[in-house]
Design a protein around this motif. Structure first.
Motif, mmCIF file in Angstrom:
data_model
loop_
_atom_site.group_PDB
_atom_site.id
_atom_site.type_symbol
_atom_site.label_atom_id
_atom_site.label_comp_id
_atom_site.label_asym_id
_atom_site.label_seq_id
_atom_site.Cartn_x
_atom_site.Cartn_y
_atom_site.Cartn_z
ATOM 1 N N GLN A 108 -36.374 54.250 2.123
ATOM 2 C CA GLN A 108 -35.305 55.228 2.003
ATOM 3 C C GLN A 108 -35.730 56.476 1.239
ATOM 4 O OE1 GLN A 108 -31.727 53.546 0.637
ATOM 5 N NE2 GLN A 108 -30.717 55.462 0.289
ATOM 6 N N ILE A 109 -36.415 56.327 0.128
ATOM 7 C CA ILE A 109 -36.796 57.484 -0.690
ATOM 8 C C ILE A 109 -37.810 58.342 0.061
ATOM 9 C CG2 ILE A 109 -37.970 58.187 -2.806
ATOM 10 C CD1 ILE A 109 -36.625 55.844 -4.198
ATOM 11 N N THR B 240 -30.136 58.320 2.853
ATOM 12 C CA THR B 240 -29.422 57.317 2.080
ATOM 13 C C THR B 240 -28.555 56.506 3.026
ATOM 14 O OG1 THR B 240 -27.711 58.914 1.563
ATOM 15 C CG2 THR B 240 -29.446 58.604 -0.088
ATOM 16 N N ILE C 148 -28.116 49.717 -3.245
ATOM 17 C CA ILE C 148 -27.374 50.894 -3.681
ATOM 18 C C ILE C 148 -26.235 50.380 -4.545
ATOM 19 C CG2 ILE C 148 -25.967 52.860 -2.956
ATOM 20 C CD1 ILE C 148 -27.593 52.867 -0.355
ATOM 21 N N GLN D 189 -32.030 52.073 -5.051
ATOM 22 C CA GLN D 189 -32.385 53.206 -4.203
ATOM 23 C C GLN D 189 -31.368 54.349 -4.274
ATOM 24 O OE1 GLN D 189 -35.475 52.667 -3.676
ATOM 25 N NE2 GLN D 189 -35.567 52.650 -1.453
ATOM 26 N N GLY D 190 -30.209 54.069 -4.877
ATOM 27 C CA GLY D 190 -29.219 55.125 -4.968
ATOM 28 C C GLY D 190 -27.971 54.661 -5.683
ATOM 29 N N ARG E 103 -23.718 55.352 -5.504
ATOM 30 C CA ARG E 103 -22.651 55.908 -4.682
ATOM 31 C C ARG E 103 -21.304 55.779 -5.368
ATOM 32 N NH1 ARG E 103 -23.725 55.493 1.191
ATOM 33 N NH2 ARG E 103 -25.614 56.696 1.381
#
Length: 120
Positions: free
Chosen positions: A41-42, A47, A75, A113-114, A116
């Motif tokens: 993903q990065i 995303t 995430i 990875q993120g 939200r």
């Protein structure tokens, strides 16, 4: 690769994809997890939250000798304590694999990875 289990009834082969699917299902049930993410993903700059059929893309199962190591890409929800969420995921994954497949995992590595914002 696959994991082989032998008992008095015979032999069972469990592929890493099956293990990854079980891990993904257990992970999204945990509080603070928005979803699974792709391990690339990065690099891709996207995303994307993976759907159930694609959990294998967000989980890596490594067999090193008799040891099993799992790398997961997730995430998390904004406003949650990432260390607590990661600990809960690690505990849930180890417990679920022990109860479902009967295997002991040596390590569960979480890669966030993120973050939200979720609508409650």
């Amino acid at each position: 690769m696959s994991m082989e289990v032998k008992n008095e009834f015979g032999k069972i082969d469990i592929t890493n994809d099956v293990i990854a699917q079980v891990v993904g299902e257990a992970t999204i049930e945990c509080y603070g997890i928005v979803g699974m993410a792709s391990r690339h993903q990065i690099r891709d700059g996207l995303t994307e939250i993976l759907r159930k059929e694609n959990f294998v893309r967000g989980v890596i199962v490594r067999n090193i000798g008799e040891e099993i190591h799992i790398d997961m890409y997730v995430i998390v929800s904004y406003g949650t304590k990432i260390s607590e969420v990661a600990y809960q995921v690690q505990s849930k994954v180890k417990y679920t694999l022990k109860k479902t497949i009967g295997m002991t995992v040596n390590s569960v590595n979480i890669f966030v990875q993120g973050v939200r914002v979720t609508n409650l």
